[in-house]
Design a protein around this motif. Structure first.
Motif, PDB file in Angstrom:
ATOM      1  N   SER A 199      60.984 -48.691  46.504  1.00  0.00           N
ATOM      2  CA  SER A 199      62.192 -47.868  46.449  1.00  0.00           C
ATOM      3  C   SER A 199      61.972 -46.519  47.123  1.00  0.00           C
TER       4      SER A 199
ATOM      5  N   LEU B 289      70.423 -47.656  47.282  1.00  0.00           N
ATOM      6  CA  LEU B 289      69.525 -48.806  47.429  1.00  0.00           C
ATOM      7  C   LEU B 289      68.170 -48.541  46.786  1.00  0.00           C
TER       8      LEU B 289
ATOM      9  N   GLN C 107      68.408 -48.714  43.012  1.00  0.00           N
ATOM     10  CA  GLN C 107      68.527 -50.067  42.476  1.00  0.00           C
ATOM     11  C   GLN C 107      67.179 -50.773  42.414  1.00  0.00           C
ATOM     12  N   LEU C 108      66.263 -50.388  43.290  1.00  0.00           N
ATOM     13  CA  LEU C 108      64.931 -51.000  43.285  1.00  0.00           C
ATOM     14  C   LEU C 108      63.937 -50.206  42.440  1.00  0.00           C
TER      15      LEU C 108
ATOM     16  N   LEU D 286      69.031 -52.524  38.994  1.00  0.00           N
ATOM     17  CA  LEU D 286      69.204 -53.973  38.895  1.00  0.00           C
ATOM     18  C   LEU D 286      68.035 -54.738  39.518  1.00  0.00           C
ATOM     19  N   GLY D 287      67.458 -54.186  40.556  1.00  0.00           N
ATOM     20  CA  GLY D 287      66.349 -54.850  41.242  1.00  0.00           C
ATOM     21  C   GLY D 287      64.997 -54.281  40.858  1.00  0.00           C
ATOM     22  N   GLU D 288      64.872 -53.755  39.638  1.00  0.00           N
ATOM     23  CA  GLU D 288      63.610 -53.136  39.215  1.00  0.00           C
ATOM     24  C   GLU D 288      62.444 -54.122  39.281  1.00  0.00           C
TER      25      GLU D 288
ATOM     26  N   LEU E  23      62.185 -56.822  41.153  1.00  0.00           N
ATOM     27  CA  LEU E  23      61.900 -57.095  42.554  1.00  0.00           C
ATOM     28  C   LEU E  23      61.126 -55.942  43.171  1.00  0.00           C
ATOM     29  N   GLY E  24      61.549 -54.725  42.872  1.00  0.00           N
ATOM     30  CA  GLY E  24      60.861 -53.541  43.405  1.00  0.00           C
ATOM     31  C   GLY E  24      59.416 -53.471  42.936  1.00  0.00           C
ATOM     32  N   LYS E  25      59.179 -53.725  41.641  1.00  0.00           N
ATOM     33  CA  LYS E  25      57.801 -53.684  41.118  1.00  0.00           C
ATOM     34  C   LYS E  25      56.957 -54.799  41.729  1.00  0.00           C
TER      35      LYS E  25
END
Length: 111
Positions: A61, A90, A93-94, A99-101, A103-105
């Motif tokens: 992120s 964006l 969100q990551l 919402l994409g935590e 996915l980001g991690k």
């Protein structure tokens, strides 16, 4: 007297340099260098991850925000504001709480 002191100091420096060169050549220093390099790089990674975690970011992120804010498409204030808002949205969100935590991690572990 000064020449005797400088001569002795020169001899000591030459002996020390020779000992270090010999140790390096025979790989005696290799375990020390590898340990130090591993220690420093792991410490840097750990510090970076803690700092990003405190800011509520992941590597992904933060990198996404940074790239979108740094590389402007067009030199127009209105479009730059839109691009900055998009980068924050964006990246948020990551990051932590987005919402994409997950996915980001997950993707940040490989960076």
């Amino acid at each position: 007297m000064a020449s005797l002191t400088s001569t002795i100091l020169s001899i000591l420096i030459a002996l020390f340099a020779g000992a270090v060169a010999f140790a390096w050549y025979t790989d005696t220093l290799k375990p020390i260098v590898v340990y130090y390099y591993t220690y420093v790089t792991e410490g840097q990674k750990s510090a970076e991850e803690k700092a990003l975690d405190m800011m509520g970011e992941s590597k992904l992120s933060y990198g996404l925000k940074d790239q979108l804010k740094r590389n402007k498409i067009i030199d127009n204030d209105g479009l730059n504001d839109v691009q900055d808002t998009l980068a924050d949205t964006l990246g948020g969100q990551l990051g932590k709480g987005g919402l994409g935590e997950g996915l980001g991690k997950g993707l940040s572990k490989n960076l």
